[in-house]
Design an enzyme around this catalytic site. Structure first.
Site, mmCIF file in Angstrom:
data_model
loop_
_atom_site.group_PDB
_atom_site.id
_atom_site.type_symbol
_atom_site.label_atom_id
_atom_site.label_comp_id
_atom_site.label_asym_id
_atom_site.label_seq_id
_atom_site.Cartn_x
_atom_site.Cartn_y
_atom_site.Cartn_z
ATOM 1 N N GLU B 60 28.324 118.806 17.069
ATOM 2 C CA GLU B 60 27.791 117.447 16.927
ATOM 3 C C GLU B 60 26.394 117.300 17.512
ATOM 4 O OE1 GLU B 60 30.964 117.993 17.521
ATOM 5 O OE2 GLU B 60 31.942 116.896 15.900
ATOM 6 N N HIS B 129 41.206 110.188 20.510
ATOM 7 C CA HIS B 129 40.838 109.942 19.111
ATOM 8 C C HIS B 129 40.966 108.474 18.721
ATOM 9 C CE1 HIS B 129 41.201 114.295 18.826
ATOM 10 N NE2 HIS B 129 40.650 114.237 17.643
#
Lengths: 350, 326
Positions: B60, B129
């Site tokens: 990322e 998450h």
């Protein structure tokens, strides 16, 4: 002030300028050596004045000097075309000047003045000049390495043959951003040259205390990236290695990882002494014997290229340029307070 | 007007902007060959090829930085994070590079780029998450932060974000991708920084953004059955926040509840309450209340998860409280 040579002499492959047989006439070689020496002298004298200005409180914040490492900037920039790109870290004064930025605008930036290259809002660590494709000046160790891959991506996207050169210190090779960027640059064949300026110290931590494998060019092998280790106190060794890497990048979009073995003669920043807590005076003195300016000067003396008085004349010119930058910066006004609110966002119609 | 899912509305925006401007490209994990982890980019690789729709390694920070570098030299990247939870790895790039580049370069380097991906809690995904990041991102000067709640807004706001010359953080509701709504065909944009009055009433103002807009509308429907009509102000962007739209509504209703997915402390709602007390102090008939996620990491167990999340019953209770009905 810039040491850039005309573009048409640089598209050719591996420079062998140090041997003086790369096809350029001998007087061109002599003039190139003079340009390189001039570039290093200007950087040196400029930064000596930075240290002085810092001590007087004219420069604030962090101030990381490049003294001792000038052969890397002078050598690399002399190989680049004007349309190539440069991305660098916070030790950026010398590189900015070698790339062709006006010492006046750099000094004004360090003084936090309106005429600085970033209007006084960037300071020492954030020198930028869009007109020279000099893309900063970034302050997080290794954080800018992916940006260079991004510039490489854009070059490939557009189908150009420019190269993006990225400078960082040896401590950055332990940062995740470095690994992520090298992996993508190699995977996607991006025209980048990654240059590790290995001055052996990440702030006050010697490389052996921070890096499991001191052979930092080996980091490139993990990403199938060629690399080499260079005696970076010799400006022509720098030019040769950079020339080879540029050729690979331009013709094959093959990125290269270069280790420039150098040494900084000052502390990490103006906040620490040149020697003391983390290295000895003896070590410093030993390394200063290979001052890149001395190394080149001796080569030129040996070739009879630097008659008596010539060096002093060049040095006086460099000092005058540094003085002029100081005077200019000192006279430049502080940025108007309205600037505080400018450039946070671009005005857009959407 | 055709009815589209939020996902398809986003894809229309991407596709139309990719056609409109060849400097625009989409980059992220699984966006190309896999057709997008959430299928937002389905079919785009076939149409635009691998230089415009780019699969990345799982890095990322690295590919966020690649986007930033490319934006510095004139491309207009759209960086997709598979979820904003993973984007935390890239937060140095978003905050230290993208958000500040224009300022620290004295205006030389604008950042015409979008960071986008699913945000907010989902169903039983547990602590790592299932979380909402807008208050973190809205804290940063130099970013615009967009949180569409409906398919039509998703399309119009994404097109504006892509055309904006600033770094735009675009937070898509992970649980909204399958929601449907009428979406105008063809090219239209919705200005960033303008709220939308999604429901009109005079009893109370509910301020919401992103997924909570749907909850606010459920609340409005439920309260309407009891004869209570509320204003629902959809912020649509949380940076900049449309203070005027909030104030206009509160001056009319004299009461407010702020609804958000994120945690309480330093949340978007805290900022909204601050604006309300500054702009509407004399107009308020009761303290402004907030409904938000409980101040805990998201639990996995269904019953605990339900208890942790803001929902319609909690919001209804808050509205009744500010109306002194409960």
């Amino acid at each position: 002030m810039t040491t850039q040579v005309p573009p048409d002499t640089q598209t050719q492959a591996p420079s062998t300028a140090s041997a003086g047989n790369n096809g350029q006439p001998a007087d061109d070689q002599a003039s190139l050596r003079k340009d390189l020496l001039r570039s290093m002298l200007i950087q040196r004298r400029f930064e000596e004045r930075c240290a002085e200005a810092y001590a007087l409180g004219k420069i604030g914040g962090f101030c990381h000097l490049y003294i001792g490492q000038e052969a890397i900037s002078a050598g690399t920039m002399s190989m680049l075309r004007p349309d190539d790109y440069v991305v660098t870290s916070y030790r950026d004064h010398g590189q900015a000047i070698a790339r062709g930025m006006s010492p006046r605008s750099v000094m004004a930036e360090l003084f936090g003045r309106q005429d600085g290259c970033s209007g006084g809002k960037g300071g020492s660590m954030h020198l930028f000049d869009k007109s020279l494709n000099f893309l900063g000046g970034h302050g997080i160790v290794g954080g800018h390495v992916p940006l260079a891959a991004g510039v490489g991506w854009a070059i490939k996207y557009r189908g150009g043959d420019q190269v993006c050169v990225c400078f960082f210190g040896e401590a950055a090779v332990n940062i995740g951003a470095f690994h992520e960027a090298l992996n993508m640059a190699s995977l996607w064949k991006l025209p980048c040259v990654f240059i590790i300026e290995n001055n052996r110290y990440g702030m006050g931590t010697e490389i052996s205390r921070a890096t499991a494998n001191e052979d930092v060019t080996a980091r490139g092998a993990a990403y199938r990236m060629p690399g080499e280790s260079v005696d970076a106190q010799d400006v022509f060794a720098v030019r040769d290695a950079v020339g080879r890497a540029l050729h690979l990048a331009r013709t094959q979009r093959q990125p290269t990882l270069l280790e420039m073995r150098t040494y900084r003669f000052m502390g990490h920043s103006m906040s620490d002494a040149a020697s003391g807590t983390y290295r000895t005076k003896e070590e410093l003195e030993e390394n200063m014997k290979r001052d890149p300016i001395l190394v080149l000067r001796e080569k030129m003396h040996a070739g009879g290229e630097l008659p008596d008085g010539e060096l002093k004349k060049m040095d006086d010119e460099a000092k005058a340029i540094a003085q002029d930058a100081w005077d200019f910066a000192d006279k430049s006004p502080e940025p108007p307070l309205s600037e505080l609110w400018e450039d946070v966002l671009v005005d857009t119609t959407s | 007007m055709p009815v589209l899912t939020y996902r398809d509305a986003l894809r229309e925006a991407l596709r139309e902007e990719l056609i409109r401007d060849d400097r625009v490209f989409l980059m992220g994990e699984e966006v190309a060959q896999y057709n997008g982890a959430y299928k937002v980019s389905k079919g785009l690789l076939d149409e635009f090829g691998p230089m415009r729709i780019v699969d990345t390694p799982i890095t990322e920070l690295g590919f966020a930085g690649v986007g930033i570098g490319s934006a510095m030299v004139g491309l207009r990247p759209i960086i997709e994070f598979m979820t904003w939870n993973f984007a935390l790895l890239a937060i140095d790039q978003v905050v230290n590079a993208a958000a500040k580049m224009l300022y620290m370069s004295g205006g030389q380097f604008p950042m015409p780029m979008v960071f986008r991906g699913p945000n907010g809690s989902a169903l039983q995904l547990s602590a790592q998450h299932s979380q909402a990041w807008e208050s973190w991102l809205a804290h940063i000067p130099g970013l615009k932060v967009v949180t569409p709640g409906t398919p039509a807004d998703a399309k119009g706001l994404l097109k504006s974000a892509i055309r904006d010359d600033n770094p735009v953080v675009f937070l898509e509701g992970e649980m909204l991708y399958n929601t449907k709504g009428e979406v105008p065909q063809g090219d239209y944009t919705i200005p960033l920084g303008k709220a939308d009055l999604k429901r009109e009433g005079d009893a109370c103002t509910i301020v919401a953004h992103g997924k909570m807009v749907l909850v606010a509308l459920q609340v409005a429907d439920a309260l309407a059955k009891e004869g209570i009509a509320v204003d629902v102000v959809d912020l649509r962007t949380v940076r900049p926040i449309d203070i005027e739209a909030i104030a206009t509504s509160v001056r009319k209703t004299n009461r407010a509840v702020v609804l958000e997915e994120g945690w309480e402390i330093c949340g978007v709602g805290a900022q909204v309450v601050d604006f309300i007390q500054r702009e509407c102090f004399d107009d308020l008939d009761s303290p402004v209340l907030r409904v938000h996620q409980e101040d805990v990491p998201m639990p996995y167990a269904k019953n605990l998860e339900r208890a942790a999340k803001p929902d319609a019953p909690k919001a209804i209770a808050a509205v009744k409280k500010v109306m002194y009905l409960a």
